[in-house]
Design an enzyme around this catalytic site. Sequence first.
Site, PDB file in Angstrom:
ATOM      1  N   ASN A 206      14.298  19.965   2.750  1.00 29.55           N
ATOM      2  CA  ASN A 206      14.770  18.953   1.810  1.00 29.55           C
ATOM      3  C   ASN A 206      14.708  19.520   0.391  1.00 29.55           C
ATOM      4  OD1 ASN A 206      12.071  18.333   0.651  1.00 29.55           O
ATOM      5  ND2 ASN A 206      11.678  17.749   2.764  1.00 29.55           N
ATOM      6  N   PHE A 324       3.071   9.188  -1.721  1.00 32.72           N
ATOM      7  CA  PHE A 324       4.249   9.013  -2.565  1.00 32.72           C
ATOM      8  C   PHE A 324       5.307   8.265  -1.777  1.00 32.72           C
ATOM      9  CE2 PHE A 324       3.862  11.591  -6.455  1.00 32.72           C
ATOM     10  CZ  PHE A 324       2.569  12.044  -6.247  1.00 32.72           C
ATOM     11  N   LYS A 338       4.107   0.963   2.730  1.00 34.21           N
ATOM     12  CA  LYS A 338       3.436   2.232   3.034  1.00 34.21           C
ATOM     13  C   LYS A 338       1.930   2.158   2.838  1.00 34.21           C
ATOM     14  CE  LYS A 338       7.136   4.880   2.456  1.00 34.21           C
ATOM     15  NZ  LYS A 338       8.099   5.780   1.904  1.00 34.21           N
TER      16      LYS A 338
HETATM   17  O1  C5P Z   1       7.178   7.883   5.151  1.00 33.38           O
HETATM   18  P1  C5P Z   1       7.493   8.653   3.918  1.00 33.38           P
HETATM   19  O2  C5P Z   1       7.963  10.068   4.188  1.00 33.38           O
HETATM   20  O3  C5P Z   1       8.415   7.971   2.976  1.00 33.38           O
HETATM   21  O4  C5P Z   1       6.086   8.736   3.164  1.00 33.38           O
HETATM   22  C1  C5P Z   1       5.845   9.559   2.084  1.00 33.38           C
HETATM   23  C2  C5P Z   1       4.394   9.845   1.959  1.00 33.38           C
HETATM   24  O5  C5P Z   1       3.804  10.137   3.227  1.00 33.38           O
HETATM   25  C3  C5P Z   1       4.142  11.088   1.134  1.00 33.38           C
HETATM   26  O6  C5P Z   1       2.922  10.938   0.491  1.00 33.38           O
HETATM   27  C4  C5P Z   1       4.128  12.180   2.184  1.00 33.38           C
HETATM   28  O7  C5P Z   1       3.407  13.321   1.729  1.00 33.38           O
HETATM   29  C5  C5P Z   1       3.470  11.490   3.360  1.00 33.38           C
HETATM   30  N1  C5P Z   1       3.980  11.947   4.647  1.00 33.38           N
HETATM   31  C6  C5P Z   1       3.137  12.589   5.549  1.00 33.38           C
HETATM   32  N2  C5P Z   1       3.592  12.989   6.767  1.00 33.38           N
HETATM   33  C7  C5P Z   1       4.856  12.758   7.145  1.00 33.38           C
HETATM   34  C8  C5P Z   1       5.733  12.106   6.262  1.00 33.38           C
HETATM   35  C9  C5P Z   1       5.268  11.708   5.022  1.00 33.38           C
HETATM   36  O8  C5P Z   1       1.971  12.781   5.205  1.00 33.38           O
HETATM   37  N3  C5P Z   1       5.283  13.180   8.326  1.00 33.38           N
END
Ligand code: C5P
Length: 398
Positions: A206, A324, A338
Amino acid sequence: MKNRKILLGITGGIAAYKSAHLCRLFVRDGADVRVVMSEAACEFITPLTMETLCGKPVPVKMFGRTAGPLEHIDLPDEAEIMVIAPATADYLARCAAGRACDLISSVTLAFTGPVLFAPAMNTNMWNNPATARNVLTLTEEHGWHIVQPSSGDLACGWTGPGRMAEPEEILDAARALFRRDLHGHRILVTAGPTAEDLDPVRFLSNRSTGRMGYAIAHAATRRGADVVLVSGPTALPCPTGVQRVDVRSALEMEQAVNEEVDGCDAVIMSAAVADYRPEQIMEHKIKKEQEGDSRVLQLVKNPDILAGLGARFAKKSRPVLVGFALETRNAIEAARTKLQRKGAHIIVANLAADGLGGDDTRATIIDDREKMFDTGPLTKIELAEKILDHVLEYWDRP
Ligand code: C5P
C-alpha cells in the site's frame, strides 16, 4: 533552561534583528548561549551586538580571526541543542544538501543533537517547491524541528507566510526540546506498509511511507523513551537512538511485535498492515505466458496484530494500545468501532486525503474514556508529539 548549552545560529535575513531579543530570552532563562553567524547575517546585525548579549566571541568565517582552527567541530560538540533563527531559504537549501561551504553550514553538518529552526523569507520564496522540499527533507529525514513562520506583512512589502515566529514562541519550542517526560518508559512503534509476496519479484502493498511512525519513534526517543521500531519496508533512515526491527509481511510484523511487546508501556501501531496476503507464495516468477487473459488471486486474511494485543492485554493497564484509523470517509465513526473491536485504548483517526503520504496531516484523537479532540492541521512531527502527549496523559489519568 538553566546551564543548558544552546548554539544560536543566525543567517542573513531582516528578521536577524529579532535574534538579539531571542538571545536575551535564552540568557535570561539561564542558558549558556553561543552564537554563530553567517556572513550575510552580519549585514543585518553585528557580531558585536550578539557578543555583548551572550558574553562570548561570535565566529562568522571559517577562516576568520574569530574562529579557531576547529571551531566548526568544537562549537557543535559543546552544544546540547542548536537553534537557527532566522533560517533563510539558502541556508535551508545548503543544509538539505549536506553542504559545508561556510562556518554556519559546517557547524550544522557536524552537529548531532536536536536542531530547531525558524524560517524567515519572502512569501514566494517560502512557497517555492524547492524550499518546501528542503523543509520536508530537514523535518522528516533529518528530524529537525520547525517553528513555523507566521503570515502577515513582510519587510519586503508582501503580505503572506514567511514572517519569522516571535522570539517568545521560539523560546517555548526550544524549552520543549529539553523535555524528557518519557524517560524510563519503553515504547513499541510499528511503521510503514507490509509487503505480501506473490512470487520472488512481486508483492501486494500500500502507499504508506512510514513517515508517521518514524516521526513518533524519533520524538519519543528525544523525549527520553526507550524505543523499538518494528518497520515494514520503507526508504527512511532509522532515527538516532531507536532500535529498529525490519520486517516485510504482516506475519513477520506480528511475530516481531509479539517478541518485543513485553515490558512496553505503550504500543503505537501506525503501520498500514495489509489485511490480506496471497494464499500461496509462488516459488518461481509467475509467467504470463502460462496464464490466461485474466488471473484470479486467492487471498487469505492476515491476523489483526492490534486486536491480538487488545485481547492479550485486555485487563491490564499497560501497555496502552494506540491504533490508527485511516479511512476515506466516516473516520470518527470507524475509530469508535475500532476502539471496541480491537480493544485499543486510543485511536488516531484521519481521512486518507489528510494523511496518507502527504506532508501535513490532520487527525482526531479518540480514547476509550470518552476524550476526543481534533488536532487541526499539523506536520507529522507535530502530530507525533501530540500523540505522545495523549499517551502520557492517559497513563496519568485514573
Ligand atoms: O482495521 P484497520 O486496518 O483499519 O486498523 C488500523 C489499525 O490496526 C492500525 O493501527 C494498524 O496498525 C492496525 N492493524 C493491525 N493488524 C492488521 C490490520 C491493522 O495491527 N492486520
